[in-house]
Write an enzyme that holds these catalytic residues in place. Structure first.
Site, PDB file in Angstrom:
ATOM      1  CG  ASP A   7      50.755  26.898  38.281  1.00 45.11           C
ATOM      2  OD1 ASP A   7      50.148  25.838  38.561  1.00 45.11           O
ATOM      3  OD2 ASP A   7      50.543  27.533  37.235  1.00 45.11           O
ATOM      4  CD  GLU A   9      50.786  26.640  33.073  1.00 47.67           C
ATOM      5  OE1 GLU A   9      50.050  25.803  32.492  1.00 47.67           O
ATOM      6  OE2 GLU A   9      50.364  27.410  33.952  1.00 47.67           O
ATOM      7  CG  HIS A 158      46.267  28.567  32.755  1.00 45.24           C
ATOM      8  ND1 HIS A 158      45.931  27.866  33.886  1.00 45.24           N
ATOM      9  CD2 HIS A 158      45.100  28.924  32.179  1.00 45.24           C
ATOM     10  CE1 HIS A 158      44.621  27.791  33.970  1.00 45.24           C
ATOM     11  NE2 HIS A 158      44.094  28.426  32.942  1.00 45.24           N
TER      12      HIS A 158
END
Length: 180
Positions: A7, A9, A158
Site C-alpha cells: 500500500d 499513501e 490510513h
C-alpha cells in the site's frame, strides 16, 4: 509462491498532476504465510501535501522533512518486490504512483533496472477480486474487514504499513484462509 502485500499513501490523487508517494508499506507472504519481512518507508515528496490527503492519512510535510526521497530508496524497494506477485487494493492507483516515481527517479539520473513495476513483478488487484466475489457490495478495506471478521480497530487513519497488514489478512480470508 512469494507475494508482497503493498500500500502507499500520497500527497493527493493524481500522479499526472505532480502528486507524490509519501509512504510505502509492504509485507511478504511466502506460500500464504507471513514471513515477517517488510519494507516500510516514509518519503519526502518535495511538495505540499493536499489538505484532503492529510485528513485521510494524518501525515504532514513537517513529519517528512528529514525523510529520503523515493529515488534514494528505489533500488532497495525494487529488490524487495523483485519476482513477487504484488497484492494491492485498487492496484491501478498505487501502481500509477509507483511508475510515476520510477520515471521521475530515472529522469533524475537514478540507474534502475526497470521503468515500470509490471516489468519487475506481477500485480493482482484485490479490489477487483473482491468485486468479483461480492458483486454489488461495498468492497473497500473497512467493508471487507467487517465481512471477514478482521480486526481493523487500530485503523484510525490510513497508513501504508497498517493497511498492508490488514489487507494481508483480508486477502487470505477472501482466498480460502491460511494453509498449513
Amino acid at each position: 509462491m512469494r507475494q508482497i502485500v503493498l500500500d502507499t499513501e500520497t500527497t493527493g490523487l493524481e500522479p499526472s498532476e505532480g502528486h507524490r508517494i509519501i509512504e510505502v508499506g509492504a509485507i511478504e507472504l511466502l506460500n500464504r504465510r507471513l514471513t515477517g519481512r517488510r519494507f516500510h518507508q516514509y518519503l519526502n515528496p518535495d511538495r505540499e501535501i493536499d489538505a484532503a490527503a492529510v485528513e485521510i492519512h494524518g501525515i504532514t510535510n513537517a513529519m517528512l522533512e528529514d525523510k529520503p526521497r523515493f529515488a534514494d530508496v528505489a533500488a532497495q524497494f525494487l529488490e524487495f518486490i523483485e519476482g513477487a506477485e504484488l497484492l494491492i487494493h485498487n492496484a491501478p492507483f498505487d501502481v500509477g504512483f509507483l511508475n510515476a516515481e520510477l520515471a521521475r527517479a530515472m529522469s533524475g539520473g537514478c540507474a534502475l533496472p526497470v521503468t515500470v513495476v509490471e516489468d519487475y513483478c506481477t500485480v493482482q488487484d484485490t479490489l477487483k477480486l473482491a468485486r468479483t466475489l461480492h458483486p454489488g457490495q461495498k468492497n473497500n478495506l473497512d467493508a471487507l474487514c467487517r465481512r471477514y471478521n478482521i480486526d481493523n480497530s487500530q485503523r484510525v487513519v490510513h497508513g501504508a504499513l497498517l493497511d498492508a497488514e490488514i489487507l494481508a489478512d483480508v486477502y487470505l480470508a477472501m482466498t480460502g484462509g491460511q494453509t498449513a
